[in-house]
Design an enzyme around this catalytic site. Sequence first.
Site, PDB file in Angstrom:
ATOM      1  N   HIS A  62     -42.234  84.059  98.826  1.00  0.00           N
ATOM      2  CA  HIS A  62     -42.670  83.264  97.802  1.00  0.00           C
ATOM      3  C   HIS A  62     -43.485  83.935  96.780  1.00  0.00           C
ATOM      4  O   HIS A  62     -44.320  84.968  97.047  1.00  0.00           O
ATOM      5  CB  HIS A  62     -43.326  81.970  98.236  1.00  0.00           C
ATOM      6  CG  HIS A  62     -44.730  82.261  99.020  1.00  0.00           C
ATOM      7  ND1 HIS A  62     -45.965  82.451  98.473  1.00  0.00           N
ATOM      8  CD2 HIS A  62     -45.262  82.313 100.295  1.00  0.00           C
ATOM      9  CE1 HIS A  62     -47.088  82.654  99.270  1.00  0.00           C
ATOM     10  NE2 HIS A  62     -46.559  82.740 100.285  1.00  0.00           N
ATOM     11  N   ASP A 169     -50.371  88.035  99.102  1.00  0.00           N
ATOM     12  CA  ASP A 169     -49.655  86.948  99.752  1.00  0.00           C
ATOM     13  C   ASP A 169     -49.106  86.168  98.438  1.00  0.00           C
ATOM     14  O   ASP A 169     -50.083  85.395  97.914  1.00  0.00           O
ATOM     15  CB  ASP A 169     -50.744  86.167 100.540  1.00  0.00           C
ATOM     16  CG  ASP A 169     -50.116  84.795 101.108  1.00  0.00           C
ATOM     17  OD1 ASP A 169     -48.766  84.679 100.824  1.00  0.00           O
ATOM     18  OD2 ASP A 169     -51.099  84.265 101.483  1.00  0.00           O
ATOM     19  N   GLU A 201     -44.717  77.496  97.661  1.00  0.00           N
ATOM     20  CA  GLU A 201     -45.010  77.647  99.070  1.00  0.00           C
ATOM     21  C   GLU A 201     -46.564  77.420  99.467  1.00  0.00           C
ATOM     22  O   GLU A 201     -46.824  76.604 100.448  1.00  0.00           O
ATOM     23  CB  GLU A 201     -44.721  79.213  99.617  1.00  0.00           C
ATOM     24  CG  GLU A 201     -44.909  79.367 101.085  1.00  0.00           C
ATOM     25  CD  GLU A 201     -46.138  79.424 101.628  1.00  0.00           C
ATOM     26  OE1 GLU A 201     -45.960  79.701 102.932  1.00  0.00           O
ATOM     27  OE2 GLU A 201     -47.016  79.959 101.069  1.00  0.00           O
ATOM     28  N   ASP A 224     -43.190  87.199 104.689  1.00  0.00           N
ATOM     29  CA  ASP A 224     -44.386  86.356 104.411  1.00  0.00           C
ATOM     30  C   ASP A 224     -45.525  87.435 104.991  1.00  0.00           C
ATOM     31  O   ASP A 224     -45.259  88.318 105.532  1.00  0.00           O
ATOM     32  CB  ASP A 224     -44.770  85.130 104.832  1.00  0.00           C
ATOM     33  CG  ASP A 224     -45.808  84.445 103.577  1.00  0.00           C
ATOM     34  OD1 ASP A 224     -46.773  85.112 103.206  1.00  0.00           O
ATOM     35  OD2 ASP A 224     -45.280  83.331 103.355  1.00  0.00           O
ATOM     36  N   HIS A 311     -56.030  85.711 101.273  1.00  0.00           N
ATOM     37  CA  HIS A 311     -56.349  84.640 100.265  1.00  0.00           C
ATOM     38  C   HIS A 311     -57.985  85.006  99.855  1.00  0.00           C
ATOM     39  O   HIS A 311     -58.752  84.213  99.128  1.00  0.00           O
ATOM     40  CB  HIS A 311     -56.540  83.300 100.982  1.00  0.00           C
ATOM     41  CG  HIS A 311     -55.277  82.741 101.064  1.00  0.00           C
ATOM     42  ND1 HIS A 311     -54.954  81.179 101.293  1.00  0.00           N
ATOM     43  CD2 HIS A 311     -54.115  83.164 101.023  1.00  0.00           C
ATOM     44  CE1 HIS A 311     -53.657  81.010 101.750  1.00  0.00           C
ATOM     45  NE2 HIS A 311     -52.946  82.175 101.368  1.00  0.00           N
TER      46      HIS A 311
END
Length: 345
Positions: A62, A169, A201, A224, A311
């Site tokens: 993604h 990510d 995603e 991923d 994240h």
Amino acid sequence: MDRDFLFELLKTGSVSGNEAEIEKKIFDYMQDKADLVTVDELGCVTAAVNPNAAFKVLLAGHADEIGLMVSAIGSDGTLMVTHIGGIYTTAFPGHKVRIYTKNGIIYGAVANSRSIAKNKDIRASDLRIDIGAESREDALSVVELGDTVTFDTDARELLNGRLSARALDDKLGAFIVMEALSEAKRRGASVGCYASATTGEETTGNGAYFAASRVKPNIAIAVDVTYTSDNCGISSAETGDIALGKGPVICNNPSIHKKVNAALRECAKRLDMSVQTEAASGRTGTDGDTMHKTGIGVPFALVSIPLRYMHNPAEVCSLKDVQDCIDLLAEFFVSCTADMELKPF
Ligand SMILES: [Zn+2]
């Protein structure tokens, strides 16, 4: 691997729903590396080698990232926001940010103070972005409600072939699937090989639905990132024993296809490459879950890149793992044959 292209992807903002710029870069980059490059209505770019072959393998990484979206503007000209995807709200106060407007990027600082810093329950709606505006009208002359926001960070190489950046990510995944496809073409893969840089995603998973519904693959592999257990706060009981630099991670879970996993392990063996194993008890939380349920159902696997601090404004990966993932997936493309038996007995 083409590091310049990887760094180009890493510097391009692509908050879920706002991926057109990064997808156009991938579309242009793949023109001379694939037999066919398409873009669908949701913006997913899919590149293909042997597009007329009946047996098809689809890799998906993604291209979107988590972030914020401007939801309102205060009378003092500060921006209020809502979250897009699974952000760490506490990572934002005091940080520089970029706001992606229709006229380009503008910059801001997220308000912070001792009392804000003490609030561990801070929500996205508590954040205020100072763009230097002196009134709501002043801010509205450059920003629209719905504009997206990311941390204002750059990719940096660290010691020992490691890389730190925002949104590894899953720009790593989008990069890896395209590099693996290019390599499969060079090596003369015989089946239909597809690589898709999916959108959405982090929020809906809808991009992977569009991509897989159009390709109708016999096998799908989501590419991923996954949590490592080699840094503070992550337990190997939750993730498996996963470390940076130890190779691609193959996932075991109830819906992941055992024969595809076995074929991936065979590929790693031929390449003399070490791979790691993780366990997921239910859904994988990736594009794999979405692709699996398209059409008449699609056997799928998940190949992950070990990642620290997922994240956060500075995620960390190993470039060796990135290269290993490219090599493993290129080998998988090349090793697939049209008569592969996927039923368990
Ligand atoms: Zn991801």
